[in-house]
Write a protein that holds these residues in place. Structure first.
Motif, short mmCIF file in Angstrom:
data_model
loop_
_atom_site.label_atom_id
_atom_site.label_comp_id
_atom_site.label_asym_id
_atom_site.label_seq_id
_atom_site.Cartn_x
_atom_site.Cartn_y
_atom_site.Cartn_z
N ALA A 119 -16.44 6.49 -26.02
CA ALA A 119 -16.66 7.63 -24.91
C ALA A 119 -15.69 6.92 -23.98
N GLU A 120 -15.34 8.12 -23.02
CA GLU A 120 -14.57 7.90 -21.95
C GLU A 120 -15.21 8.34 -20.66
N ALA A 121 -14.70 7.65 -19.88
CA ALA A 121 -15.03 8.04 -18.47
C ALA A 121 -13.93 8.19 -17.50
N ARG A 122 -13.97 9.30 -16.62
CA ARG A 122 -12.80 9.75 -15.72
C ARG A 122 -13.06 9.64 -14.22
N ARG A 123 -12.35 9.17 -13.40
CA ARG A 123 -12.57 9.33 -12.03
C ARG A 123 -11.26 9.84 -11.26
N ARG A 124 -11.34 10.50 -10.08
CA ARG A 124 -10.09 10.80 -9.28
C ARG A 124 -10.36 10.27 -8.11
N LEU A 125 -9.52 9.51 -7.66
CA LEU A 125 -9.63 8.79 -6.23
C LEU A 125 -8.48 9.15 -5.42
N GLN A 126 -8.99 9.25 -4.02
CA GLN A 126 -8.22 9.56 -3.08
C GLN A 126 -7.13 8.48 -2.92
N ASN A 127 -5.78 8.70 -2.85
CA ASN A 127 -4.69 7.86 -2.36
C ASN A 127 -4.95 7.51 -0.85
N THR A 128 -5.30 6.23 -0.44
CA THR A 128 -5.45 5.72 0.68
C THR A 128 -4.50 4.76 1.17
N VAL A 129 -3.42 4.40 0.65
CA VAL A 129 -2.58 3.77 1.15
C VAL A 129 -1.13 4.04 0.49
N SER A 130 -0.07 3.77 1.24
CA SER A 130 1.31 3.87 0.93
C SER A 130 2.13 2.73 0.94
N ASP A 131 2.80 2.30 -0.48
CA ASP A 131 4.01 1.25 -0.18
C ASP A 131 5.31 1.81 -0.15
N ALA A 132 5.80 1.20 0.95
CA ALA A 132 7.37 1.73 1.31
C ALA A 132 8.18 0.49 1.43
N VAL A 133 9.43 0.74 1.26
CA VAL A 133 10.66 -0.19 1.22
C VAL A 133 11.84 0.35 2.14
N VAL A 134 12.18 -0.50 3.23
CA VAL A 134 13.24 -0.16 4.11
C VAL A 134 14.35 -1.00 3.95
N SER A 135 15.54 -0.81 4.10
CA SER A 135 16.77 -1.91 4.07
C SER A 135 17.68 -1.58 5.36
N ILE A 136 18.45 -2.62 5.44
CA ILE A 136 19.56 -2.36 6.29
C ILE A 136 20.84 -3.03 5.75
N GLU A 137 21.80 -2.34 6.01
CA GLU A 137 23.19 -2.43 5.44
C GLU A 137 24.14 -2.69 6.64
N VAL A 138 24.99 -3.68 6.72
CA VAL A 138 25.91 -3.81 7.68
C VAL A 138 27.27 -4.47 7.16
N HIS A 139 28.13 -3.97 7.98
CA HIS A 139 29.48 -4.64 7.42
C HIS A 139 30.30 -5.25 8.61
N GLY A 140 31.15 -6.11 8.26
CA GLY A 140 31.68 -7.02 9.29
C GLY A 140 33.24 -7.66 8.72
N ARG A 141 34.14 -8.02 9.57
CA ARG A 141 35.30 -8.64 9.10
C ARG A 141 34.99 -9.80 8.60
N ASP A 142 34.04 -10.73 9.15
CA ASP A 142 33.95 -12.23 8.83
C ASP A 142 32.63 -12.28 8.49
N LEU A 143 32.18 -13.23 7.98
CA LEU A 143 30.75 -13.73 7.59
C LEU A 143 29.89 -13.97 8.63
N ARG A 144 30.40 -14.59 9.68
CA ARG A 144 29.57 -15.11 11.01
C ARG A 144 29.30 -13.91 11.58
N GLY A 145 30.25 -12.79 11.89
CA GLY A 145 29.87 -11.60 12.50
C GLY A 145 28.90 -10.69 11.82
N THR A 146 29.09 -10.73 10.44
CA THR A 146 28.09 -9.84 9.46
C THR A 146 26.65 -10.41 9.67
#
Length: 208
Positions: free
Chosen positions: A1-28
């Protein structure tokens, strides 16, 4: 036998990123530090959970020269930050991230909280188990037998809400002058489907 449920999605997972460019490692590194500090300061003041920096890297940018050895013309610095929030708060948060140093963003998807899934799983296991036993009793009655015992019970692992494909990554164009605030992108959390399958092997015997 199988039981089913539908649950409301209550949380969202996200990812954001930063990309920078520089002439030298210290400045970057300095540029990445400034933008990441701005981003984290913003996110710490928002309704977020599980705020975490997931990785940081610095890669050389190579220029190929004909007849000469390649040379390093600069560096690219990257860092990513993940967090959890509510679906309603996500659009404004992602827009705010772009206004506070992020250069790309994406969403892993929305889902119920783990506690909600576990509570639903317990209910589904009980429901499917009772359903399997009821079916077995019906079969036993049909063939003039009775259930003498349960030999084996197998509960399929809960599939769960598969993390949908990550939304396309959006790059933020950096202008020389301040850009207007980014408008939030509409988001609908929806719900997720879960199921549990219970398989029973029972022993039948003649009626008493």
């Amino acid at each position: 036998a199988e039981a089913r449920r539908r649950l409301q999605n209550t949380v969202s997972d996200a990812v954001v990123s930063i990309e920078v460019h520089g002439r030298d490692l210290r400045g970057t590194a300095a540029a990445l530090a400034r933008q990441s500090q701005s981003l984290l300061t913003f996110l710490r003041g928002q309704p977020t959970e599980r705020l975490r920096t997931d990785g940081m890297s610095f890669d050389p940018e190579i220029q190929e020269l004909r007849g000469q050895p390649d040379r390093i013309k600069g560096y690219t610095g990257r860092i990513s930050v993940s967090f959890r929030t509510t679906p309603d708060a996500l659009p404004a948060l992602l827009a705010g991230c772009l206004d506070n140093g992020a250069t790309a963003l994406g969403q892993f998807g929305s889902s119920p909280r783990e506690q909600e899934v576990e509570a639903a799983r317990r209910e589904m296991v009980a429901e499917a188990g009772q359903g399997a036993l009821a079916q077995a009793r019906a079969v036993a009655d049909a063939v003039g037998q009775r259930i003498a015992g349960v030999e084996f019970v197998n509960i399929d692992p809960l599939p769960g809400a598969a993390a949908g494909p990550a939304m396309p990554t959006y790059a933020a164009e950096r202008a020389a002058r301040p850009a207007p605030p980014v408008r939030p992108v509409a988001n609908e959390a929806g719900d997720s489907s879960f199921s549990v399958m219970v398989v029973m092997t029972l022993r039948l015997a003649p009626p008493d």
